[in-house]
Scaffold this active site. Sequence first.
Site, PDB file in Angstrom:
ATOM      1  N   LEU A 170       1.740  -0.525  -7.711  1.00 47.60           N
ATOM      2  CA  LEU A 170       0.803  -0.154  -6.734  1.00 47.60           C
ATOM      3  C   LEU A 170       1.147   1.194  -6.218  1.00 47.60           C
ATOM      4  CD1 LEU A 170      -1.253  -3.261  -4.959  1.00 47.60           C
ATOM      5  CD2 LEU A 170      -2.014  -1.649  -6.435  1.00 47.60           C
ATOM      6  N   ASP A 171       0.684   2.244  -6.113  1.00 47.19           N
ATOM      7  CA  ASP A 171       0.888   3.428  -5.311  1.00 47.19           C
ATOM      8  C   ASP A 171       1.133   3.174  -3.777  1.00 47.19           C
ATOM      9  OD1 ASP A 171       0.476   4.802  -7.687  1.00 47.19           O
ATOM     10  OD2 ASP A 171      -1.461   5.581  -7.249  1.00 47.19           O
TER      11      ASP A 171
END
Length: 314
Positions: free
Chosen positions: A42-43
């Site tokens: 996940l960014d």
Amino acid sequence: MNGWLVIDKPLGPGSTQIVSAVKRALRSGGYAKVKVGHGGTLDPLATGVLPIALGEATKLAGRMLDADKAYDFTIAFGTATDTIDLEGKVVATSDVRPTLPELLAVLPRFTGPIEQVPPAYSAIKIDGERAYDRARAGETFEIKTRGVTVHALEVVAPPEGASTALGMDGVEGLSEISLTARVSKGTYIRSLARDIAEALGTVGHVTMLRRTKAGPFVLGQAISLDKLADLGQDRAVHHALLPLTAGLDDIPAFSVTPDQAGALRQGRKLIGIAVPPGLHLALDAGTPVALVEQGESGIRVVRGFNLVDVEDIA
């Protein structure tokens, strides 16, 4: 410690930092050293479901990367950034604002099998280097189009008055819209947002991205980093641990005898067991032995698990 912790990732840290936080909580709780990995990046600006695999569950992390995922996200219209999110610098603007009917009309074009170009700021490797490293260095490069599948794409909650917006002339159009999407592996929500905006004759970027589901794991199972730290202090991390089999909810299981379990643990094939073709989970008295596949020549081991009795794990 063999199983899954589902973390509700906050804004800011990346997936690797969440893995480090889990390791700190385990050390704080006095747990034995164990292998830890995550089941899908996940960014930093994304939040939500991040499955963390512990012990033997790390052997399934690759399957989690391949799993379908679901996201809630918001597109802001009128401004494009180089990262296609809030982190980047503005690279284009537009006065065009779509109406809700116009948006609804283009969504079917982005449902089902589609082609998309991943963002330049992504972890994809280009000639051996991460795309985001080359982008940050100011390099110009081409990223190939890839095929992905958007299983569902819907508006979450239209802004008040959106249905009466006048048109794509900059007057009373949508400044932003929130959507929910269920997608296959490899789908970039930022690219999806960019392409939707372009199909509407404008530009856009993602201002909110929250993963609500990753494979079988959902937000209702997730704990915060604060809760994780508290569990570490209380030596109670295992209370939040989901079993290894929680990552295999979509895989049918069958029982094997102790002798058959021993053969599988040695990597040998089993012959003469009547199960349908495909992946299965072999269990010995409820304890996972191996992820196996039934083929023409018998049952072969895909992933073996080195687990003791379930009561001993607890």
